[in-house]
Design a protein around this motif. Structure first.
Motif, PDB file in Angstrom:
ATOM      1  N   PRO A 117      -7.365   9.357   5.360  1.00 55.25           N
ATOM      2  CA  PRO A 117      -7.762   8.971   4.003  1.00 55.25           C
ATOM      3  C   PRO A 117      -7.888  10.211   3.132  1.00 55.25           C
ATOM      4  N   LEU A 118      -7.493  10.102   1.880  1.00 59.18           N
ATOM      5  CA  LEU A 118      -7.701  11.182   0.920  1.00 59.18           C
ATOM      6  C   LEU A 118      -8.781  10.767  -0.059  1.00 59.18           C
ATOM      7  N   ASP A 119      -9.814  11.594  -0.177  1.00 58.35           N
ATOM      8  CA  ASP A 119     -10.987  11.271  -0.973  1.00 58.35           C
ATOM      9  C   ASP A 119     -11.108  12.191  -2.179  1.00 58.35           C
ATOM     10  N   ARG A 120     -11.653  11.644  -3.242  1.00 57.88           N
ATOM     11  CA  ARG A 120     -11.939  12.480  -4.414  1.00 57.88           C
ATOM     12  C   ARG A 120     -12.943  13.564  -4.034  1.00 57.88           C
ATOM     13  N   ILE A 121     -12.763  14.747  -4.614  1.00 58.49           N
ATOM     14  CA  ILE A 121     -13.663  15.868  -4.345  1.00 58.49           C
ATOM     15  C   ILE A 121     -14.169  16.436  -5.668  1.00 58.49           C
ATOM     16  N   PRO A 122     -15.326  17.086  -5.633  1.00 62.58           N
ATOM     17  CA  PRO A 122     -15.840  17.691  -6.869  1.00 62.58           C
ATOM     18  C   PRO A 122     -15.020  18.905  -7.275  1.00 62.58           C
ATOM     19  N   CYS A 181     -16.301   8.530  -9.023  1.00 64.33           N
ATOM     20  CA  CYS A 181     -16.273   9.457 -10.163  1.00 64.33           C
ATOM     21  C   CYS A 181     -14.843   9.520 -10.700  1.00 64.33           C
ATOM     22  N   SER A 182     -14.530   8.614 -11.608  1.00 58.33           N
ATOM     23  CA  SER A 182     -13.145   8.477 -12.071  1.00 58.33           C
ATOM     24  C   SER A 182     -12.654   9.702 -12.831  1.00 58.33           C
ATOM     25  N   GLU A 183     -13.572  10.551 -13.302  1.00 58.64           N
ATOM     26  CA  GLU A 183     -13.152  11.752 -14.025  1.00 58.64           C
ATOM     27  C   GLU A 183     -12.599  12.822 -13.088  1.00 58.64           C
ATOM     28  N   LEU A 184     -12.847  12.681 -11.791  1.00 59.82           N
ATOM     29  CA  LEU A 184     -12.344  13.656 -10.824  1.00 59.82           C
ATOM     30  C   LEU A 184     -10.898  13.308 -10.480  1.00 59.82           C
ATOM     31  N   THR A 185     -10.030  14.274 -10.552  1.00 65.44           N
ATOM     32  CA  THR A 185      -8.590  14.001 -10.399  1.00 65.44           C
ATOM     33  C   THR A 185      -7.973  14.723  -9.215  1.00 65.44           C
ATOM     34  N   GLN A 186      -8.816  15.300  -8.347  1.00 66.32           N
ATOM     35  CA  GLN A 186      -8.306  15.924  -7.141  1.00 66.32           C
ATOM     36  C   GLN A 186      -8.807  15.167  -5.915  1.00 66.32           C
ATOM     37  N   VAL A 187      -7.940  15.086  -4.905  1.00 63.99           N
ATOM     38  CA  VAL A 187      -8.313  14.438  -3.652  1.00 63.99           C
ATOM     39  C   VAL A 187      -8.006  15.401  -2.509  1.00 63.99           C
ATOM     40  N   LYS A 188      -8.684  15.145  -1.376  1.00 60.07           N
ATOM     41  CA  LYS A 188      -8.521  16.043  -0.227  1.00 60.07           C
ATOM     42  C   LYS A 188      -8.564  15.267   1.079  1.00 60.07           C
ATOM     43  N   ASN A 189      -7.821  15.767   2.041  1.00 52.58           N
ATOM     44  CA  ASN A 189      -7.957  15.331   3.427  1.00 52.58           C
ATOM     45  C   ASN A 189      -9.083  16.166   4.033  1.00 52.58           C
ATOM     46  N   LEU A 190     -10.294  15.600   4.092  1.00 46.98           N
ATOM     47  CA  LEU A 190     -11.446  16.353   4.578  1.00 46.98           C
ATOM     48  C   LEU A 190     -11.339  16.683   6.060  1.00 46.98           C
ATOM     49  N   ALA A 191     -10.529  15.935   6.798  1.00 47.76           N
ATOM     50  CA  ALA A 191     -10.355  16.191   8.226  1.00 47.76           C
ATOM     51  C   ALA A 191      -9.249  17.203   8.499  1.00 47.76           C
ATOM     52  N   SER A 192      -8.719  17.820   7.478  1.00 46.08           N
ATOM     53  CA  SER A 192      -7.586  18.730   7.621  1.00 46.08           C
ATOM     54  C   SER A 192      -7.902  19.890   8.554  1.00 46.08           C
ATOM     55  N   GLN A 193      -6.901  20.288   9.343  1.00 50.41           N
ATOM     56  CA  GLN A 193      -7.014  21.469  10.191  1.00 50.41           C
ATOM     57  C   GLN A 193      -6.598  22.742   9.447  1.00 50.41           C
ATOM     58  N   LEU A 239       0.844  -1.196   0.000  1.00 50.78           N
ATOM     59  CA  LEU A 239       0.000   0.000   0.000  1.00 50.78           C
ATOM     60  C   LEU A 239       0.882   1.251   0.000  1.00 50.78           C
ATOM     61  N   PRO A 240       0.768   2.087  -1.017  1.00 52.04           N
ATOM     62  CA  PRO A 240       1.535   3.334  -1.015  1.00 52.04           C
ATOM     63  C   PRO A 240       0.971   4.317   0.011  1.00 52.04           C
ATOM     64  N   TYR A 241       1.845   4.963   0.762  1.00 48.23           N
ATOM     65  CA  TYR A 241       1.467   5.963   1.758  1.00 48.23           C
ATOM     66  C   TYR A 241       2.407   7.143   1.584  1.00 48.23           C
ATOM     67  N   PHE A 242       2.147   8.225   2.290  1.00 49.44           N
ATOM     68  CA  PHE A 242       3.008   9.397   2.197  1.00 49.44           C
ATOM     69  C   PHE A 242       2.850  10.244   3.442  1.00 49.44           C
ATOM     70  N   LEU A 243       3.913  10.898   3.864  1.00 48.71           N
ATOM     71  CA  LEU A 243       3.843  11.842   4.967  1.00 48.71           C
ATOM     72  C   LEU A 243       3.096  13.090   4.533  1.00 48.71           C
ATOM     73  N   MET A 244       2.406  13.697   5.497  1.00 52.74           N
ATOM     74  CA  MET A 244       1.606  14.882   5.217  1.00 52.74           C
ATOM     75  C   MET A 244       1.907  15.975   6.239  1.00 52.74           C
ATOM     76  N   LEU A 273      -4.476   7.157  -0.210  1.00 54.73           N
ATOM     77  CA  LEU A 273      -5.683   7.284  -1.008  1.00 54.73           C
ATOM     78  C   LEU A 273      -6.753   6.352  -0.446  1.00 54.73           C
ATOM     79  N   ARG A 274      -8.009   6.737  -0.575  1.00 57.13           N
ATOM     80  CA  ARG A 274      -9.103   6.011   0.074  1.00 57.13           C
ATOM     81  C   ARG A 274      -9.097   4.500  -0.180  1.00 57.13           C
ATOM     82  N   PRO A 275      -8.907   4.017  -1.403  1.00 56.40           N
ATOM     83  CA  PRO A 275      -8.911   2.553  -1.578  1.00 56.40           C
ATOM     84  C   PRO A 275      -7.808   1.863  -0.785  1.00 56.40           C
ATOM     85  N   ASP A 276      -6.640   2.479  -0.711  1.00 56.57           N
ATOM     86  CA  ASP A 276      -5.533   1.906   0.064  1.00 56.57           C
ATOM     87  C   ASP A 276      -5.808   2.004   1.562  1.00 56.57           C
TER      88      ASP A 276
END
Length: 273
Positions: free
Chosen positions: A122-127, A192-204, A28-33, A58-61
């Motif tokens: 988790p990072l989720d796709r956003i509109p 929605c595979s056409e969406l190419t941006q993701v966000k940490n919705l819990a971000s401070q 599973l790929p992960y990354f520091l934030m 990313l959410r699936p991971d």
């Protein structure tokens, strides 16, 4: 003698090493934030006054990690705390706790399990439409607030709080339903595979500070973090500039303070400074 934050850092390094081992075993790929990414690039480890670790997937991971980790950690010193594994835990993301420790956090009194932790987001796709982004975030924050209130999260401990009976099964079931509703909202655009941006919705941070392109969080590189080697986005300079401006510049001394923890119990000892 080591000060409190040094002790916390040493435990967190163990948490982080366990986390990276899990991700490697599960492919599973992960990354520091956030501040952890900044620390890795500017300090090759912890920001000296920062007392937490933030990682993302990313959410699936992320979902794969949550499904596999409890069994793999069952006989370890670590506990994956999620809204499901700990009914009294109200946040929308996971924590990896060291079972051998107990902590008290600043301005965060609750009945959830306590231990030195790292945050796993988790990072989720956003509109793409700003109106839909605002709508999703507002609903997320509303659900988050309801959950935290029902689980009796408080800024300070009060005598009245200690007199309250524990939540009963029906109350916990109501909270669980709200948690499921929050998860559904967070993953609303996941298919929605056409969406190419993701966000940490819990971000401070403010909304756009932790919005990433899929490419940014898929192309990773390895950097040192204390004695470990960890994954970070290859485009870390763009990400850190967006979050902090001149990220190589140190903040004023008055702002170099730890944010979260004020008491640690480990090895049958209490540490507060």
């Amino acid at each position: 003698m080591p000060i409190l934050i040094d002790r916390i850092h040493q435990v967190e390094l163990g948490n982080l090493e366990q986390f990276t081992t899990l991700c490697r075993e599960l492919n599973l790929p992960y990354f520091l934030m956030g501040g952890s990414l900044l620390g890795a690039i500017r300090h090759q480890g912890f920001i000296p006054w920062d007392d937490d670790v933030d990682v993302g997937l990313l959410r699936p991971d992320y979902d794969q990690l949550l499904a596999a980790a409890p069994v793999r950690l069952a006989h370890s010193a670590y506990f994956l705390q999620t809204p499901t594994t700990d009914p009294y835990y109200g946040l929308s993301y996971a924590k990896l706790l060291d079972r051998r420790t107990y902590i008290e956090e600043k301005n965060n009194v609750n009945s959830a399990r306590k231990g030195v932790f790292i945050d796993i987001f988790p990072l989720d796709r956003i509109p793409t439409e700003t109106t839909l982004q605002r709508e999703q975030l507002a609903k997320f924050q509303w659900l988050n607030t309801r959950i935290l209130l029902q689980l009796r999260y408080h800024l300070v401990s009060t005598p009245l709080q200690k007199l309250q009976p524990s939540l009963d099964a029906d109350q916990l079931a109501d909270v669980h339903a709200l948690k499921l509703e929050r998860d559904a909202l967070m993953t609303k655009y996941q298919d929605c595979s056409e969406l190419t941006q993701v966000k940490n919705l819990a971000s401070q941070y403010s909304y756009n500070k932790e919005v990433f392109s899929l490419k940014q969080v898929s192309e990773l590189t390895t950097v040192p973090f204390e004695h470990l080697s960890v994954q970070v986005p290859a485009d870390y300079a763009t990400i850190l500039t967006n979050m902090y401006g001149d990220y190589q510049a140190l903040p004023p001394k008055g702002q170099r303070t730890e944010k979260h923890l004020e008491k640690l119990i480990m090895d049958n000892q209490v540490f507060t400074q």
